[in-house]
Design a protein around this motif. Sequence first.
Motif, mmCIF file in Angstrom:
data_model
loop_
_atom_site.group_PDB
_atom_site.id
_atom_site.type_symbol
_atom_site.label_atom_id
_atom_site.label_comp_id
_atom_site.label_asym_id
_atom_site.label_seq_id
_atom_site.Cartn_x
_atom_site.Cartn_y
_atom_site.Cartn_z
ATOM 1 N N LEU A 237 44.203 64.693 67.026
ATOM 2 C CA LEU A 237 45.071 63.588 67.442
ATOM 3 C C LEU A 237 44.305 62.539 68.236
ATOM 4 O O LEU A 237 44.657 61.368 68.220
ATOM 5 C CB LEU A 237 46.243 64.125 68.275
ATOM 6 C CG LEU A 237 47.275 64.913 67.477
ATOM 7 C CD1 LEU A 237 48.343 65.474 68.400
ATOM 8 C CD2 LEU A 237 47.929 64.019 66.413
ATOM 9 N N ILE A 238 43.244 62.950 68.916
ATOM 10 C CA ILE A 238 42.488 61.972 69.720
ATOM 11 C C ILE A 238 41.780 60.949 68.824
ATOM 12 O O ILE A 238 42.051 59.758 68.934
ATOM 13 C CB ILE A 238 41.522 62.695 70.684
ATOM 14 C CG1 ILE A 238 42.357 63.500 71.680
ATOM 15 C CG2 ILE A 238 40.614 61.698 71.400
ATOM 16 C CD1 ILE A 238 41.554 64.424 72.547
ATOM 17 N N PRO A 239 40.897 61.365 67.911
ATOM 18 C CA PRO A 239 40.322 60.351 67.015
ATOM 19 C C PRO A 239 41.375 59.663 66.158
ATOM 20 O O PRO A 239 41.254 58.472 65.847
ATOM 21 C CB PRO A 239 39.342 61.133 66.134
ATOM 22 C CG PRO A 239 39.624 62.554 66.356
ATOM 23 C CD PRO A 239 40.298 62.686 67.678
ATOM 24 N N PHE B 1 42.949 57.012 68.266
ATOM 25 C CA PHE B 1 41.943 55.985 68.516
ATOM 26 C C PHE B 1 41.799 55.092 67.282
ATOM 27 O O PHE B 1 41.844 53.863 67.376
ATOM 28 C CB PHE B 1 40.595 56.628 68.877
ATOM 29 C CG PHE B 1 39.547 55.612 69.218
ATOM 30 C CD1 PHE B 1 39.473 55.053 70.491
ATOM 31 C CD2 PHE B 1 38.639 55.177 68.254
ATOM 32 C CE1 PHE B 1 38.526 54.093 70.805
ATOM 33 C CE2 PHE B 1 37.685 54.215 68.553
ATOM 34 C CZ PHE B 1 37.628 53.671 69.832
ATOM 35 N N ALA B 2 41.663 55.714 66.142
ATOM 36 C CA ALA B 2 41.514 54.947 64.902
ATOM 37 C C ALA B 2 42.767 54.138 64.608
ATOM 38 O O ALA B 2 42.700 52.985 64.172
ATOM 39 C CB ALA B 2 41.203 55.886 63.730
ATOM 40 N N LEU B 3 43.934 54.726 64.879
ATOM 41 C CA LEU B 3 45.188 54.025 64.594
ATOM 42 C C LEU B 3 45.312 52.763 65.458
ATOM 43 O O LEU B 3 45.628 51.682 64.964
ATOM 44 C CB LEU B 3 46.373 54.962 64.863
ATOM 45 C CG LEU B 3 47.754 54.388 64.570
ATOM 46 C CD1 LEU B 3 47.939 54.207 63.069
ATOM 47 C CD2 LEU B 3 48.858 55.294 65.113
ATOM 48 N N ILE C 185 46.205 49.692 63.051
ATOM 49 C CA ILE C 185 47.227 48.677 63.322
ATOM 50 C C ILE C 185 46.615 47.274 63.360
ATOM 51 O O ILE C 185 47.156 46.351 62.730
ATOM 52 C CB ILE C 185 48.029 49.025 64.599
ATOM 53 C CG1 ILE C 185 48.815 50.309 64.341
ATOM 54 C CG2 ILE C 185 48.947 47.889 65.011
ATOM 55 C CD1 ILE C 185 49.592 50.825 65.520
ATOM 56 N N PRO C 186 45.478 47.062 64.036
ATOM 57 C CA PRO C 186 44.894 45.707 63.992
ATOM 58 C C PRO C 186 44.603 45.218 62.571
ATOM 59 O O PRO C 186 44.896 44.069 62.244
ATOM 60 C CB PRO C 186 43.600 45.855 64.795
ATOM 61 C CG PRO C 186 43.886 46.963 65.751
ATOM 62 C CD PRO C 186 44.777 47.912 65.014
ATOM 63 N N GLN D 62 41.664 58.695 57.065
ATOM 64 C CA GLN D 62 43.071 59.080 56.977
ATOM 65 C C GLN D 62 43.977 57.935 57.409
ATOM 66 O O GLN D 62 44.944 57.601 56.725
ATOM 67 C CB GLN D 62 43.327 60.337 57.822
ATOM 68 C CG GLN D 62 44.782 60.759 57.904
ATOM 69 C CD GLN D 62 45.382 61.092 56.546
ATOM 70 O OE1 GLN D 62 44.672 61.517 55.642
ATOM 71 N NE2 GLN D 62 46.674 60.877 56.381
ATOM 72 N N VAL D 63 43.661 57.326 58.534
ATOM 73 C CA VAL D 63 44.531 56.263 59.056
ATOM 74 C C VAL D 63 44.598 55.099 58.058
ATOM 75 O O VAL D 63 45.679 54.602 57.738
ATOM 76 C CB VAL D 63 44.031 55.790 60.437
ATOM 77 C CG1 VAL D 63 44.635 54.444 60.793
ATOM 78 C CG2 VAL D 63 44.373 56.819 61.495
#
Length: 505
Positions: free
Chosen positions: A44-46, A49-51, A56-57, A230-231
């Motif tokens: 969940l941490i990476p 962070f990636a999300l 989102i950006p 994944q994101v």
Amino acid sequence: MAQVRDQWTTRAGFILAAVGSAIGLGNIWRYPYVAYENGGGAFLIPYFFALLTAGIPILLLEYVLGHRSRGSSPISYRRLSQKWEWLGWWQALLAFVISTYYMIILAWALSYTWFSFGTQWGEDTESFFFGQYLGSNQAEGFWDIGGLQWSVVIPVVLLWAFVYFVMRRQAHRGIERMARIMMPILIGMMVVFTIRGITLEGATAGLNALLTPDFSALTDPNVWVAAYGQVFFSLSVGFATMITYASYLKKDEDLANSGLIAAFANSGFEFMAAIGIFGALGFLATQSGTEVEHVVGQTIGLAFVIFPRIISELPWLNSLFGVLFFGSLVFAGLTSVVSLVEPSVSAIRDKLGVARTTAVNWICGLAALVSLLYATNGGLIYLDVVDHYLNSYGLLIGAILMAVATAWTTRKIRDLQAHINQVSDIHIGNWWVLCVSVITPLVLIVMTGLNIVDEWKVPYGGYEISGLLVIGWGSLIITVIAAVIFQRLAWKTDDALTSHEKEGA
Ligand code: PHE
């Protein structure tokens, strides 16, 4: 020739279509496995962070590119600078290629929805899937494509026919209406599925396996690569989909808010699916008296080998559970596959000035033909290789180029930020500019570099180099060449284009 541009009926219609695109195979069969493999709870941490710094950006970047030009991806990039038009074509073409094998997995899911009635896969679900259903044992070696496998060809053709009829209609009557009907059903099915999954005997063992954090994973660069991959895939960014969808919004529609809603709906769905699936895996482990780690297969195996076993083991209403699982895959995938085809439909219409139906005839027809390549005895290997190269290289390189195109060469990033803030309730600050122009491209460049070095040493999947070069790098190179060719073609709809270019000048 003047064209009537497609338009969503309402903003809610747009959000539903965008969420329909985002929620797909990536959420149901990819996320649970990727999270489990890459640190469990610590993933969940990476992931976040990636999300937050990239997913989102970049989603918002795509929204604004499409909304600002209110044109397909080639037009959107062209409005930054004529030199970048090819990038719009490239991303649309990558999406097109993905649709050709994405549909294959939907076809498997459709067949398995049917097989769920009376658990037709029998005892040995592994040889049923790879042998009887895919017939992959009849092909030997990388280049032996074998013959057409009719058990796959038939559902694929049916699904393409369905998608064809949806896509022939204008976006708000086809894609939007499909999302309005299918998404609520899908979410309902998934809620029932998850409740059943976590109430099965032994479910907690599965949840522990999914959620127990392995913090040492955080020092492994591959875990971060997996999180970004994944994101991006799950949010449908990097393939011109969101540019195209946002271009069908009316002039003054909120972007920032819609993006956040879509992103969190997508992640929420992903977490829910993972919990239900791992609950069911815990059940299987308990029934067979082993640990969860012994029953988790790889992505393909998880859905089509392990799940059938779980379904067969259930005490009651097992067919129903199977229909919920495989039916969800089909529904989720259909609203995504249209979003993989739409970017090229929209681009071709804009450039060649043809009617929607003409573009759809050609594109769906061609896509269905290409799909047949994977509906062969040897097809699984090609699917795996193309998927890997498109998603590890095409996606990431494309995203790096997006940053270069918007922030570095044309320096339009501030204009884009201003456009978002002008139409949105939530104002986005400089963190967005920083994420898009510096943080994300830097991380992606490092990741892509590491990936190339790694695969230099150990070829992907242990396949032969010639195969990887021809099929993997080959599909990337062909799409780039095609993109450049499309850029060079003359615009047939100059009234649509020049009005944008005048505005942009
Ligand atoms: N987001 C979809 C999924 O999770 C796949 C997809 C990627 C769709 C890119 C469109 C564009 O399955």
